[in-house]
Design a protein around this motif. Sequence first.
Motif, mmCIF file in Angstrom:
data_model
loop_
_atom_site.group_PDB
_atom_site.id
_atom_site.type_symbol
_atom_site.label_atom_id
_atom_site.label_comp_id
_atom_site.label_asym_id
_atom_site.label_seq_id
_atom_site.Cartn_x
_atom_site.Cartn_y
_atom_site.Cartn_z
ATOM 1 N N GLU A 86 0.762 -1.068 0.048
ATOM 2 C CA GLU A 86 -0.132 -0.220 -0.061
ATOM 3 C C GLU A 86 0.949 1.194 0.076
ATOM 4 O OE1 GLU A 86 -0.201 -2.806 1.971
ATOM 5 O OE2 GLU A 86 -2.442 -3.113 2.162
ATOM 6 N N ILE A 90 0.333 2.710 -3.764
ATOM 7 C CA ILE A 90 -0.772 3.813 -3.799
ATOM 8 C C ILE A 90 -0.187 4.866 -3.075
ATOM 9 C CG2 ILE A 90 -3.065 4.340 -2.959
ATOM 10 C CD1 ILE A 90 -3.591 1.209 -2.995
ATOM 11 N N ARG A 130 -11.525 14.371 -0.647
ATOM 12 C CA ARG A 130 -10.543 13.778 0.342
ATOM 13 C C ARG A 130 -9.106 14.494 0.312
ATOM 14 N NH1 ARG A 130 -8.547 7.379 0.859
ATOM 15 N NH2 ARG A 130 -7.037 7.623 2.247
HETATM 16 C C1 IPM Z 1 -8.574 3.725 -0.338
HETATM 17 C C2 IPM Z 1 -8.016 2.548 0.476
HETATM 18 C C3 IPM Z 1 -6.450 3.061 0.673
HETATM 19 C C4 IPM Z 1 -6.406 4.220 1.877
HETATM 20 C C5 IPM Z 1 -5.656 1.855 1.260
HETATM 21 C C6 IPM Z 1 -5.536 0.569 0.585
HETATM 22 C C7 IPM Z 1 -4.366 2.231 2.221
HETATM 23 O O1 IPM Z 1 -8.631 2.353 1.472
HETATM 24 O O2 IPM Z 1 -7.733 4.177 -1.279
HETATM 25 O O3 IPM Z 1 -9.558 4.152 0.062
HETATM 26 O O4 IPM Z 1 -6.625 3.818 2.910
HETATM 27 O O5 IPM Z 1 -6.269 5.092 1.319
#
Ligand code: IPM
Length: 356
Positions: A86, A90, A130
């Motif tokens: 993650e 991400i 967000r």
């Molecule tokens: C989201 C997901 C991610 C977050 C995780 C996978 C780290 O839940 O994109 O909402 O918490 O941002």
Amino acid sequence: MATHDIAIIPGDGIGPDVTAEAFKVVDAAAEVFGFELNKTHYPFGSQHFLDTGEIWPDADFEEVKGMGALYLGAIGDPRIEVGKMEFGIIAKARFDLDLYLNIRPIKLYDERLCPLKGKGPDDVDMVIIRENTEGAYTGMHGFAHKGQSLEVATQTMVWTRAGVERAVRHAFEMARARGGRKHVTLIDKANALRAQDIWTRVFAEVASDYPDIATGHDYIDAACMRMVDSPEDYDVAVTSNLFGDIITDLGAMLQGGLGIAASGNIHPGKVSLFEPIHGSFPEAAGKNLASPIAAVLAGSMMLDYLGEQEASSAIENMVIDLFKSGRLKGVGAGDHGTNEVGDMVAAEVRRVGTPG
Ligand code: IPM
Ligand code: MG
């Protein structure tokens, strides 16, 4: 003909399944609306890490910076230490590309998808913005006396004036551009997290630049209640990273489930990332079970970002029509085959977009 350079990371679990379907639809839209996609697929994800020890090499990351958009399927694999992938994929994209807005539309396409009694598409149509680079997600944490009875664990929430202001300002701009109720709600927990006073003050300052936009405020706990009780109260809402993460899962359920909710991680004018908000659902990987609708809608958001508004709206409208006519039953696992849905939406895009 416009050409868009796209980086694609299908990722883990159902990521590759839904990404393939999303691009069936996006490719159909490119044919019909006359633009080209120059796609580069990257193998990054948990399996690739297990095979090679590599997460996202610098050279590949640099390459992505020069592209128009990055598309991500899903990340997460129970075989790997929690958070590693993650943060490696991400969060790396969000932070190192400074994708400071996570835009998550919550739009109900058909009444029967909503679990709330008596609420329809007119009631559930909002966008959550967000803040995407600060708050609880910066990774600043630590442990002392690890494993001992007096162990201490800390996680720091961080907000900067610049970071808060750019997110809040975007919310006001979006409320204006949507032309709906022209209303922005600030969602925070400033009564308990006193550092969130920075959100209260910055929000008031920015609001004074937008006299045509009405404002509201909810603490996050109350917002959870209001989203379920009176979702029609929201038009655009802006919130910090962690609260935005939580409330958009709640929002996804109002739309019909995680299989429908899409998002854009955006730095206006720069390469930006589009992804379904669902996770990797490893149990369903490769089984033709997961709905690709969220992934398809992330593709639609990506096209909008790339300036292909007509193609973007065509995809969204096709999805809405398929729900309304009942040809799309829902987005639960097994409601339809994954590939059946991609084929169906792509065929509609071709049919409607082709003259005569
Ligand atoms: C989201 C997901 C991610 C977050 C995780 C996978 C780290 O839940 O994109 O909402 O918490 O941002
Ligand atoms: Mg989440």
